[in-house]
Structure formats: C-alpha cells, structure tokens
Write a protein that holds these residues in place. Structure first.
Motif, PDB file in Angstrom:
ATOM      1  N   LEU A 186       0.830  -1.209   0.000  1.00  0.00           N
ATOM      2  CA  LEU A 186       0.000   0.000   0.000  1.00  0.00           C
ATOM      3  C   LEU A 186       0.860   1.252   0.000  1.00  0.00           C
ATOM      4  O   LEU A 186       0.580   2.224  -0.722  1.00  0.00           O
ATOM      5  CB  LEU A 186      -0.937  -0.011   1.215  1.00  0.00           C
ATOM      6  CG  LEU A 186      -2.026  -1.090   1.238  1.00  0.00           C
ATOM      7  CD1 LEU A 186      -2.816  -1.033   2.541  1.00  0.00           C
ATOM      8  CD2 LEU A 186      -2.970  -0.938   0.041  1.00  0.00           C
ATOM      9  N   ALA A 206      -7.009   4.029  -2.819  1.00  0.00           N
ATOM     10  CA  ALA A 206      -6.741   3.249  -1.609  1.00  0.00           C
ATOM     11  C   ALA A 206      -7.852   2.240  -1.354  1.00  0.00           C
ATOM     12  O   ALA A 206      -7.598   1.085  -0.996  1.00  0.00           O
ATOM     13  CB  ALA A 206      -6.576   4.183  -0.410  1.00  0.00           C
ATOM     14  N   ILE A 257      -7.359  -1.771  -1.198  1.00  0.00           N
ATOM     15  CA  ILE A 257      -7.634  -2.452   0.073  1.00  0.00           C
ATOM     16  C   ILE A 257      -8.768  -3.464  -0.065  1.00  0.00           C
ATOM     17  O   ILE A 257      -8.663  -4.611   0.406  1.00  0.00           O
ATOM     18  CB  ILE A 257      -7.972  -1.412   1.159  1.00  0.00           C
ATOM     19  CG1 ILE A 257      -6.724  -0.600   1.523  1.00  0.00           C
ATOM     20  CG2 ILE A 257      -8.556  -2.089   2.404  1.00  0.00           C
ATOM     21  CD1 ILE A 257      -7.017   0.641   2.338  1.00  0.00           C
TER      22      ILE A 257
END
Length: 292
Positions: free
Chosen positions: A247, A272, A276
């Motif tokens: 990440l 993001a 995720i």
C-alpha cells in the motif's frame, strides 16, 4: 455472517463521503463481474418526508419525543436486522427504495420524499451491499445489525468537516438557512453520539478525512476543503494480513502513523479503497465458492 451470501455494509452519516466509497465498490464489482444487491439505508426510514417533518415540528414544540434520522425512533432497524438475516440465510428478501428527488420520481414512480412498495430482491446476486447510517448498529432492544455483516466499513470525516459539508449542501442545494441547518445539527447530536459514533468501533476498516486547512469555525467556512486539501486516516481493526509495504508503495506520499493506521493524501482515497477492498472481496467470493 454468511459465507454463502456475504454482506458488505458502509456506514456513515450523509455527506461523510460514502458516495466515494460506493463508486469504488462499484468499480470493483464491475471489474470482477460480481452482481451486488444494493440496499440504501434511506429505504429503512420509518416515515416519509412529510411525516418526518411533522414529527420534528412536534418535537420542537415539545408535543412529542425528540427525533432525528440518526436515532432508532425514526428508522426500521429491527426490519433492517431481519433483512440482513434473511439475505445471509437465503440470498433473498424484500427491498424498497426511498425517492429522493424529481429524477428518481420519474424513474421509480411516486412522489419525492416517499417510498416505493416492498418487492423481492433480484435472484442470483453474489453479495449484498448496504450504504447508510446503520450498517453497524447494535441497540439495547436486541437489534443487532452488525452481527450479519462480513465486511463493515466506516466513513467519517472529523466533525467540523462534516458540519461544513452539511451546511454547504443544505444551504446551496436545498435552500435552508444557516440557522435551520445549525438547529438540525444540534437536534441530531444526542443520536449521533449514542447511535452513530459507536458503530465506528465495530467496523473492520475506517476512513476518516482530515482537512489540512483551518476549519476551526465551520459555521463561517466559505468552501468545503477539497480532496487535495485533506488527508485520509485509514484504520484497520485487525491489521493481520494487510500488505502495508504494498500500500505504501502504491500510494505516493502515504505513511503509517500506528501499526494499524495508514495515512494517505485525500486525492488517493478512491485508489486506496480499491487496493484495500479488492483482495477482501475476492476472499469473500472464494469462501462463497467453497461453502457447502
């Protein structure tokens, strides 16, 4: 929770950024070829728009109990609990829509501020996706919506930013005065504290947008801080299995502030979410395929 019929819920107050989350999940569903049964939290309001205004008026005149859209008095939370339970068991259930505006009225039939009739969910969905105020609700009356959810996501800006967003939306899009909006904020505060905030301790992942400009007095703010004027704090309830090095490499200018927290630029929030949640959703789908 159900491996055969998984449920994803995004919980957060109106204007908190849940629309960004919905778009991110929609991209994932489309890319992975998944059919999602979508449920809007507004569909589980107890009263239509006219009825709710009358109950708010009565409460303000001390002719009825305090009420807001954040609290259980104005929502069908036992019915939401049962809807989740039915879907987890069978992959089906009943659903309806709340008609927000003229465009939806033309699409769905009926007047703005009312509900469509309850109807059966479409058959063959891969998962249920809920977005609203109460995806992680647990009440003292035995209602426990959160227990059915396989992936619970919280979206919550810091409180001053939430107020700025509500002030701008209600004044510019709905024509309310600032005094009326502030009155609504104050009316909702007890329910926000007692019924919304506790949900963010039950989530698997939280996204909290934090402005990097001065929002000390939200009631005089001329503009909503943009994504580029914000950072997003992402908190994982259980960081085990989260590939933080990946990440950090994919989200430029991000960093870890705690072992279970990563901070990313506001403009990277959508990216993001996809990074995720894609592996999390694929894991749910793998469990679904393996379930008897």
């Amino acid at each position: 929770m159900s491996q055969r019929h998984p449920i994803i819920a995004v919980t957060g107050s109106s204007g908190a950024g849940t629309t960004t989350v919905m778009k991110s999940f929609a991209h994932i569903f489309r890319r992975e070829g998944l059919r999602a049964q979508v449920i809007e939290g507004d569909a589980f309001h107890r009263y239509n728009r006219v009825e709710m205004r009358e109950r708010v008026r009565a409460a303000d005149a001390r002719e009825g109990p305090p009420i807001s859209h954040f609290g259980p008095e104005s929502n069908l939370l036992a019915e939401l609990d049962q809807t989740f339970a039915t879907y987890a068991e069978s992959g089906g259930g009943q659903v309806r829509r709340y008609i927000h505006d003229a465009a939806e009225a033309a699409e769905l039939g009926g007047a703005p501020g009312t509900f469509t009739d309850w109807s059966p969910m479409a058959a063959g969905s891969d998962l249920l996706f809920y977005e609203g105020l109460h995806g992680g609700y647990v009440g003292e009356d035995g209602v426990d919506v959160a227990r059915h959810v396989d992936l619970l996501v919280g979206v919550v800006p810091i409180i001053n930013l939430e107020w700025i967003q509500k002030l701008h939306r209600d004044q510019h899009l709905r024509g309310y005065s600032q005094e009326a909006v502030v009155e609504t904020i104050l009316r909702r505060m007890p329910d926000y504290v007692n019924h919304i905030c506790p949900q963010f301790s039950r989530t698997h992942v939280n996204f909290q947008r934090v402005p990097t400009v001065d929002t000390s007095n939200p009631f005089i703010a001329k503009d909503i801080p943009s994504a580029d004027e914000s950072m997003v704090v992402i908190r994982f309830a259980n960081p085990k299995g989260i590939d933080f090095p990946y990440l950090l490499s994919m989200l430029h200018d991000s960093w870890m502030s705690r072992p279970n927290n990563i901070v990313v630029p506001g403009g990277k929030m959508g990216l993001a979410m996809q990074l995720i949640f894609t592996p999390m959703i694929l894991r749910l789908m793998d469990q679904k395929r393996r379930s008897p």
